[in-house]
Design a protein around this motif. Structure first.
Motif, PDB file in Angstrom:
ATOM      1  N   SER A   1       1.029  -1.318   0.109  1.00 31.53           N
ATOM      2  CA  SER A   1      -0.117  -0.226  -0.094  1.00 31.53           C
ATOM      3  C   SER A   1       1.178   1.550   0.056  1.00 31.53           C
ATOM      4  CB  SER A   1      -1.159   0.139   1.037  1.00 31.53           C
ATOM      5  OG  SER A   1      -0.486  -0.281   2.636  1.00 31.53           O
ATOM      6  N   GLN A   2       1.951   1.181   0.419  1.00 28.28           N
ATOM      7  CA  GLN A   2       2.984   2.605   0.893  1.00 28.28           C
ATOM      8  C   GLN A   2       3.440   2.553  -0.389  1.00 28.28           C
ATOM      9  OE1 GLN A   2       5.818   1.970   4.221  1.00 28.28           O
ATOM     10  NE2 GLN A   2       4.041   2.194   5.174  1.00 28.28           N
ATOM     11  N   ALA A   3       4.151   0.822  -1.117  1.00 23.38           N
ATOM     12  CA  ALA A   3       4.588   1.609  -2.208  1.00 23.38           C
ATOM     13  C   ALA A   3       3.575   2.089  -3.430  1.00 23.38           C
ATOM     14  CB  ALA A   3       4.572   0.055  -2.973  1.00 23.38           C
ATOM     15  N   LEU A   4       2.437   1.373  -3.408  1.00 27.01           N
ATOM     16  CA  LEU A   4       1.301   2.536  -4.490  1.00 27.01           C
ATOM     17  C   LEU A   4       1.158   3.656  -4.237  1.00 27.01           C
ATOM     18  CD1 LEU A   4      -1.327  -1.013  -4.474  1.00 27.01           C
ATOM     19  CD2 LEU A   4      -0.554   0.206  -6.172  1.00 27.01           C
ATOM     20  N   ALA A   5       1.043   3.826  -3.224  1.00 27.60           N
ATOM     21  CA  ALA A   5       0.806   5.723  -2.861  1.00 27.60           C
ATOM     22  C   ALA A   5       2.355   6.216  -3.579  1.00 27.60           C
ATOM     23  CB  ALA A   5       0.458   5.920  -1.924  1.00 27.60           C
ATOM     24  N   ALA A   6       3.470   6.060  -3.014  1.00 25.89           N
ATOM     25  CA  ALA A   6       4.655   6.051  -3.613  1.00 25.89           C
ATOM     26  C   ALA A   6       4.440   6.447  -4.687  1.00 25.89           C
ATOM     27  CB  ALA A   6       5.660   5.718  -2.682  1.00 25.89           C
ATOM     28  N   VAL A   7       4.375   5.712  -5.819  1.00 23.86           N
ATOM     29  CA  VAL A   7       4.348   5.311  -7.766  1.00 23.86           C
ATOM     30  C   VAL A   7       3.511   6.525  -7.506  1.00 23.86           C
ATOM     31  CG1 VAL A   7       3.475   4.736  -9.469  1.00 23.86           C
ATOM     32  CG2 VAL A   7       4.930   3.360  -7.645  1.00 23.86           C
ATOM     33  N   GLU A   8       2.785   7.195  -7.202  1.00 25.49           N
ATOM     34  CA  GLU A   8       2.062   8.039  -7.889  1.00 25.49           C
ATOM     35  C   GLU A   8       2.275   9.298  -7.111  1.00 25.49           C
ATOM     36  OE1 GLU A   8      -1.054   8.438  -9.281  1.00 25.49           O
ATOM     37  OE2 GLU A   8      -1.094   5.979  -9.591  1.00 25.49           O
TER      38      GLU A   8
ATOM     39  N   SER B   1       1.833  -9.553  -1.415  1.00 24.84           N
ATOM     40  CA  SER B   1       3.342 -10.342  -1.786  1.00 24.84           C
ATOM     41  C   SER B   1       3.758  -9.264  -2.924  1.00 24.84           C
ATOM     42  CB  SER B   1       2.898 -11.232  -2.475  1.00 24.84           C
ATOM     43  OG  SER B   1       2.810 -11.661  -3.919  1.00 24.84           O
ATOM     44  N   GLY B   2       4.917  -9.383  -2.735  1.00 25.94           N
ATOM     45  CA  GLY B   2       5.965  -8.659  -4.191  1.00 25.94           C
ATOM     46  C   GLY B   2       5.261  -9.373  -5.409  1.00 25.94           C
ATOM     47  N   LEU B   3       5.026 -10.224  -6.058  1.00 31.36           N
ATOM     48  CA  LEU B   3       3.959 -10.383  -6.749  1.00 31.36           C
ATOM     49  C   LEU B   3       2.870  -9.716  -7.370  1.00 31.36           C
ATOM     50  CD1 LEU B   3       5.226 -13.826  -7.357  1.00 31.36           C
ATOM     51  CD2 LEU B   3       6.622 -12.117  -8.194  1.00 31.36           C
ATOM     52  N   GLU B   4       2.213  -9.820  -6.075  1.00 34.50           N
ATOM     53  CA  GLU B   4       0.824  -9.662  -6.318  1.00 34.50           C
ATOM     54  C   GLU B   4       0.809  -7.136  -6.702  1.00 34.50           C
ATOM     55  OE1 GLU B   4      -1.781 -11.950  -3.755  1.00 34.50           O
ATOM     56  OE2 GLU B   4      -0.526 -10.652  -2.512  1.00 34.50           O
ATOM     57  N   LEU B   5       1.785  -6.967  -5.952  1.00 29.68           N
ATOM     58  CA  LEU B   5       2.142  -5.453  -6.412  1.00 29.68           C
ATOM     59  C   LEU B   5       2.702  -5.532  -7.157  1.00 29.68           C
ATOM     60  CD1 LEU B   5       2.885  -2.652  -4.933  1.00 29.68           C
ATOM     61  CD2 LEU B   5       5.316  -3.452  -4.423  1.00 29.68           C
ATOM     62  N   ILE B   6       3.377  -6.277  -7.958  1.00 31.86           N
ATOM     63  CA  ILE B   6       4.011  -5.412  -9.387  1.00 31.86           C
ATOM     64  C   ILE B   6       2.627  -5.691 -10.189  1.00 31.86           C
ATOM     65  CG2 ILE B   6       5.146  -6.671 -11.351  1.00 31.86           C
ATOM     66  CD1 ILE B   6       6.707  -8.022  -9.396  1.00 31.86           C
ATOM     67  N   ARG B   7       1.729  -6.658 -10.608  1.00 29.93           N
ATOM     68  CA  ARG B   7       0.237  -6.300 -10.855  1.00 29.93           C
ATOM     69  C   ARG B   7      -0.686  -5.332 -10.755  1.00 29.93           C
ATOM     70  NH1 ARG B   7       0.438 -12.142  -8.977  1.00 29.93           N
ATOM     71  NH2 ARG B   7       1.089 -13.424 -11.032  1.00 29.93           N
ATOM     72  N   ASP B   8      -0.357  -4.973  -9.224  1.00 32.37           N
ATOM     73  CA  ASP B   8      -1.268  -4.147  -9.204  1.00 32.37           C
ATOM     74  C   ASP B   8      -0.272  -2.349  -9.727  1.00 32.37           C
ATOM     75  OD1 ASP B   8      -2.804  -5.066  -7.193  1.00 32.37           O
ATOM     76  OD2 ASP B   8      -1.291  -4.609  -5.508  1.00 32.37           O
ATOM     77  N   ILE B   9       0.673  -1.946 -10.005  1.00 29.76           N
ATOM     78  CA  ILE B   9       1.433  -1.527  -9.954  1.00 29.76           C
ATOM     79  C   ILE B   9       1.349  -1.310 -11.992  1.00 29.76           C
ATOM     80  CG2 ILE B   9       4.007   0.055 -10.789  1.00 29.76           C
ATOM     81  CD1 ILE B   9       4.303  -1.261  -7.646  1.00 29.76           C
TER      82      ILE B   9
ATOM     83  N   ALA C   1      -1.101  -1.974 -13.177  1.00 34.71           N
ATOM     84  CA  ALA C   1      -2.867  -1.695 -13.840  1.00 34.71           C
ATOM     85  C   ALA C   1      -2.340  -0.396 -13.633  1.00 34.71           C
ATOM     86  CB  ALA C   1      -3.564  -2.349 -13.068  1.00 34.71           C
ATOM     87  N   VAL C   2      -1.811   0.327 -12.837  1.00 38.09           N
ATOM     88  CA  VAL C   2      -2.261   1.692 -12.793  1.00 38.09           C
ATOM     89  C   VAL C   2      -0.603   2.245 -13.445  1.00 38.09           C
ATOM     90  CG1 VAL C   2      -3.008   1.480 -10.384  1.00 38.09           C
ATOM     91  CG2 VAL C   2      -0.924   1.686 -10.433  1.00 38.09           C
ATOM     92  N   ALA C   3       0.240   2.269 -13.737  1.00 40.90           N
ATOM     93  CA  ALA C   3       1.793   2.962 -14.788  1.00 40.90           C
ATOM     94  C   ALA C   3       2.061   1.800 -15.403  1.00 40.90           C
ATOM     95  CB  ALA C   3       2.522   2.888 -13.554  1.00 40.90           C
TER      96      ALA C   3
ATOM     97  N   GLY D   1       4.586  -8.828 -14.706  1.00 33.71           N
ATOM     98  CA  GLY D   1       5.049  -7.141 -15.029  1.00 33.71           C
ATOM     99  C   GLY D   1       6.286  -7.225 -14.957  1.00 33.71           C
ATOM    100  N   ALA D   2       7.389  -7.770 -14.084  1.00 32.88           N
ATOM    101  CA  ALA D   2       8.322  -7.078 -13.948  1.00 32.88           C
ATOM    102  C   ALA D   2       9.671  -7.369 -15.001  1.00 32.88           C
ATOM    103  CB  ALA D   2       9.440  -8.214 -13.114  1.00 32.88           C
ATOM    104  N   ARG D   3      10.727  -7.090 -15.077  1.00 32.92           N
ATOM    105  CA  ARG D   3      11.276  -6.689 -16.416  1.00 32.92           C
ATOM    106  C   ARG D   3      13.033  -7.071 -16.487  1.00 32.92           C
ATOM    107  NH1 ARG D   3       9.276  -5.610 -21.536  1.00 32.92           N
ATOM    108  NH2 ARG D   3      11.190  -4.326 -21.937  1.00 32.92           N
ATOM    109  N   GLY D   4      13.431  -7.450 -14.656  1.00 32.54           N
ATOM    110  CA  GLY D   4      13.917  -8.069 -13.925  1.00 32.54           C
ATOM    111  C   GLY D   4      13.656  -9.031 -12.835  1.00 32.54           C
TER     112      GLY D   4
END
Length: 226
Positions: free
Chosen positions: A49-56, A73-81, A83-85, A109-112
């Protein structure tokens, strides 16, 4: 004539968002990246949740994310990011065996993907390669992924383990590394009750009848992927 003391424009440094639930890890990465002339840490986050806010808010050029995070998890976060970016590149930095998680990270969705054991130079190489628009994985993972697409493997056998969710796979991997429920709970920032629920789900999906059978299966699977 311009003054001899006038300065040339400084090179724009790429902004990195660090997502890791361990303060010491974040601090070490912050110090390492901020020493680089072309990189800087714009902000940090300890959970999804902090990461998604920080992206914005921080508008990073790259997100450096661990798989083990409390809650999502980090994998779920990658999918969330994604979706928005969708154009924001993400690089996974994790303690998990890359042969197990690198392909899942790329699919998310990760690049590496780079191991925390790879060292600072490899991390910097991975960051710069991903920032340049390329994909970064180790040579062994790259070879395995290419082989799976080649004529050498025209009919790839799908392992029952691939039925597991990302979180279940994390639990399964730790079981195979001989970690008890208490340690898995600590590692993944979840309650022991949640760990037991995942164990039950894994047994059902893999058609295993008991806890010892689950442990044997997990140990053999981890050994086979190393």
């Amino acid at each position: 004539m311009p003054s001899s003391t006038s300065k040339l424009p400084s090179k724009v440094r790429k902004r990195i968002l660090i997502v890791d639930d361990h303060p010491i890890v974040r601090q070490g990465l912050d110090q390492q990246l901020n020493r680089e002339p072309d990189l800087m840490v714009c902000t940090q986050a300890s959970n999804a949740s902090q990461a998604l806010a920080a992206v914005e808010v921080a508008k990073p050029d790259l997100v450096l994310v661990d798989i083990n995070l409390p809650g999502r998890s980090g994998l779920e976060l990658i999918r969330d990011i994604r979706a928005v970016a969708p154009k924001l590149p993400m690089l996974v930095l994790s303690m998990h065996d890359e042969t197990v998680f690198a392909e899942r990270a790329l699919r998310a969705g990760a690049r590496g993907y780079v191991s925390k054991e790879a060292g600072g130079d490899k991390l910097l190489e991975a960051i710069r390669r991903v920032l340049s628009g390329q994909i970064y994985v180790s040579e062994s993972v790259s070879t395995r992924l290419l082989d799976s697409l080649s004529s050498k493997h025209p009919t790839r056998t799908v392992s029952p383990v691939e039925q597991l969710t990302d979180r279940e796979l994390e639990v399964f991997t730790l079981i195979g590394q001989a970690k008890e429920t208490k340690e898995i709970s600590r590692r993944l920032n979840m309650s022991a009750k949640t760990v037991e629920a995942h164990r039950g789900s894994i047994k059902r999906k893999l058609k295993l009848r008991s806890g010892p059978e689950l442990t044997r299966h997990a140990v053999l699977w981890v050994e086979a992927t190393q």
